[in-house]
Design a protein around this motif. Structure first.
Motif, mmCIF file in Angstrom:
data_model
loop_
_atom_site.group_PDB
_atom_site.id
_atom_site.type_symbol
_atom_site.label_atom_id
_atom_site.label_comp_id
_atom_site.label_asym_id
_atom_site.label_seq_id
_atom_site.Cartn_x
_atom_site.Cartn_y
_atom_site.Cartn_z
ATOM 1 N N PHE A 117 0.820 -12.356 33.295
ATOM 2 C CA PHE A 117 0.980 -13.804 33.423
ATOM 3 C C PHE A 117 1.332 -14.462 32.092
ATOM 4 O O PHE A 117 1.220 -13.850 31.040
ATOM 5 N N ALA A 118 1.712 -15.721 32.193
ATOM 6 C CA ALA A 118 1.897 -16.577 31.023
ATOM 7 C C ALA A 118 1.067 -17.832 31.246
ATOM 8 O O ALA A 118 0.878 -18.270 32.384
ATOM 9 N N LYS A 119 0.564 -18.370 30.152
ATOM 10 C CA LYS A 119 -0.143 -19.655 30.189
ATOM 11 C C LYS A 119 0.698 -20.647 29.404
ATOM 12 O O LYS A 119 1.187 -20.335 28.320
ATOM 13 N N ALA A 120 0.846 -21.846 29.959
ATOM 14 C CA ALA A 120 1.596 -22.893 29.255
ATOM 15 C C ALA A 120 0.705 -24.122 29.119
ATOM 16 O O ALA A 120 0.003 -24.507 30.060
ATOM 17 N N ALA A 121 0.738 -24.719 27.950
ATOM 18 C CA ALA A 121 0.072 -26.003 27.704
ATOM 19 C C ALA A 121 1.166 -26.985 27.310
ATOM 20 O O ALA A 121 2.068 -26.653 26.533
ATOM 21 N N TRP A 122 1.078 -28.183 27.854
ATOM 22 C CA TRP A 122 2.103 -29.207 27.668
ATOM 23 C C TRP A 122 1.385 -30.504 27.331
ATOM 24 O O TRP A 122 0.500 -30.922 28.055
ATOM 25 N N ASN A 123 1.740 -31.110 26.203
ATOM 26 C CA ASN A 123 1.056 -32.350 25.842
ATOM 27 C C ASN A 123 2.033 -33.491 25.604
ATOM 28 O O ASN A 123 3.244 -33.293 25.448
ATOM 29 N N PHE A 124 1.474 -34.664 25.593
ATOM 30 C CA PHE A 124 2.123 -35.888 25.126
ATOM 31 C C PHE A 124 1.166 -36.494 24.114
ATOM 32 O O PHE A 124 -0.028 -36.629 24.396
ATOM 33 N N VAL A 125 1.680 -36.838 22.948
ATOM 34 C CA VAL A 125 0.884 -37.487 21.909
ATOM 35 C C VAL A 125 1.584 -38.786 21.536
ATOM 36 O O VAL A 125 2.793 -38.795 21.299
ATOM 37 N N VAL A 126 0.824 -39.869 21.489
ATOM 38 C CA VAL A 126 1.370 -41.175 21.101
ATOM 39 C C VAL A 126 0.640 -41.628 19.847
ATOM 40 O O VAL A 126 -0.592 -41.666 19.815
ATOM 41 N N THR A 127 1.415 -41.955 18.812
ATOM 42 C CA THR A 127 0.839 -42.435 17.560
ATOM 43 C C THR A 127 1.558 -43.705 17.116
ATOM 44 O O THR A 127 2.720 -43.927 17.474
ATOM 45 N N ALA A 128 0.837 -44.510 16.349
ATOM 46 C CA ALA A 128 1.435 -45.736 15.803
ATOM 47 C C ALA A 128 2.352 -45.372 14.648
ATOM 48 O O ALA A 128 2.035 -44.482 13.852
ATOM 49 N N ARG A 129 3.469 -46.060 14.571
ATOM 50 C CA ARG A 129 4.388 -45.889 13.441
ATOM 51 C C ARG A 129 4.082 -46.948 12.406
ATOM 52 O O ARG A 129 3.787 -48.097 12.748
ATOM 53 N N VAL A 142 3.657 -21.688 25.106
ATOM 54 C CA VAL A 142 3.476 -20.632 26.101
ATOM 55 C C VAL A 142 2.965 -19.384 25.402
ATOM 56 O O VAL A 142 3.486 -18.993 24.354
ATOM 57 N N VAL A 143 1.957 -18.772 25.994
ATOM 58 C CA VAL A 143 1.469 -17.475 25.520
ATOM 59 C C VAL A 143 1.440 -16.543 26.722
ATOM 60 O O VAL A 143 1.075 -16.950 27.829
ATOM 61 N N CYS A 144 1.861 -15.312 26.502
ATOM 62 C CA CYS A 144 1.864 -14.311 27.566
ATOM 63 C C CYS A 144 0.651 -13.404 27.401
ATOM 64 O O CYS A 144 0.192 -13.153 26.291
ATOM 65 N N THR A 145 0.160 -12.909 28.528
ATOM 66 C CA THR A 145 -1.088 -12.154 28.498
ATOM 67 C C THR A 145 -0.905 -10.677 28.164
ATOM 68 O O THR A 145 -1.897 -9.986 27.905
ATOM 69 N N ASP A 146 0.328 -10.179 28.181
ATOM 70 C CA ASP A 146 0.570 -8.791 27.788
ATOM 71 C C ASP A 146 2.046 -8.610 27.430
ATOM 72 O O ASP A 146 2.855 -9.535 27.582
ATOM 73 N N ASP A 147 2.388 -7.421 26.947
ATOM 74 C CA ASP A 147 3.758 -7.165 26.495
ATOM 75 C C ASP A 147 4.776 -7.241 27.623
ATOM 76 O O ASP A 147 5.893 -7.714 27.424
ATOM 77 N N ASP A 148 4.424 -6.757 28.815
ATOM 78 C CA ASP A 148 5.364 -6.820 29.934
ATOM 79 C C ASP A 148 5.671 -8.278 30.291
ATOM 80 O O ASP A 148 6.838 -8.644 30.476
ATOM 81 N N ALA A 149 4.648 -9.101 30.363
ATOM 82 C CA ALA A 149 4.859 -10.528 30.649
ATOM 83 C C ALA A 149 5.685 -11.173 29.541
ATOM 84 O O ALA A 149 6.558 -11.996 29.797
ATOM 85 N N ARG A 150 5.430 -10.767 28.302
ATOM 86 C CA ARG A 150 6.181 -11.315 27.164
ATOM 87 C C ARG A 150 7.668 -10.967 27.281
ATOM 88 O O ARG A 150 8.529 -11.798 27.030
#
Length: 182
Positions: A117-129, A142-150
């Protein structure tokens, strides 16, 4: 960033940002109210990818594709710092047409390590300019759990990566227009 708490080490990363002439709270609200179905480009790319299966269980697109719809599709909200950052996560075999989504609970995300498998994390960050306005950033890791998934993910990403980047740039443009028009 909160995303660091959930996926500090990754095999692939994509980062995009846009400056917005709106205060942080308004920009963050525009992130939370994002509707991917408003963009014909995004809808076409998602349809071509086969993601309607993920969102509806059928081949037809939904009328709206808001964050709530995305969460119903298999993503989970991993964390949120209101008016600052939102982090979503998903586990799957993204290289398969159906995305092979493996539904998990948010507290299972960090420790998930089932091979293939692969795990994906997706964010939105809002900061003041400085001087006014906001900056909205989005990052996908994205990080994969093993070489085959990678290996599988690497082939998939070589093909899909540029379209993923286009979707994120279009999303940020839609968020900017929404925040600035309020």
């Amino acid at each position: 960033m909160l995303i660091d708490d959930f996926l500090p080490v990754y095999d692939a990363v994509e980062h995009h940002q846009i400056d917005v002439d709106a205060p942080v709270d308004r920009a963050y609200r525009a992130v939370k109210e994002l509707d991917l179905a408003r963009s014909p480009i995004v809808l076409a790319l998602l349809f071509a990818r086969g993601l309607p299966h993920l969102f509806t269980g059928a081949v037809k697109p939904k009328r709206h594709l808001r964050l709530d719809d995305i969460v119903e599709s298999g993503f989970v909200v991993l964390g949120e710092e209101p008016d600052r950052e939102l982090v979503l996560g998903i586990v799957g075999k993204f290289w398969q047409l159906s995305s092979g989504v493996h539904r998990i609970e948010p507290d299972e995300f960090r420790g998930f390590d089932t091979p293939g498998f692969a795990k994906a994390a997706w964010n939105f960050v809002v900061t003041a300019r400085p001087g006014g306005g906001s900056r909205i950033e989005t990052e996908t890791r994205v990080v994969c759990t093993d070489d085959d998934a990678r290996r599988q993910f690497s082939r998939y990403w070589w093909l899909i990566g540029r379209f993923s980047a286009l979707i994120r740039r279009v999303m940020l443009g839609d968020i900017k227009r929404s925040a600035e028009s309020r």
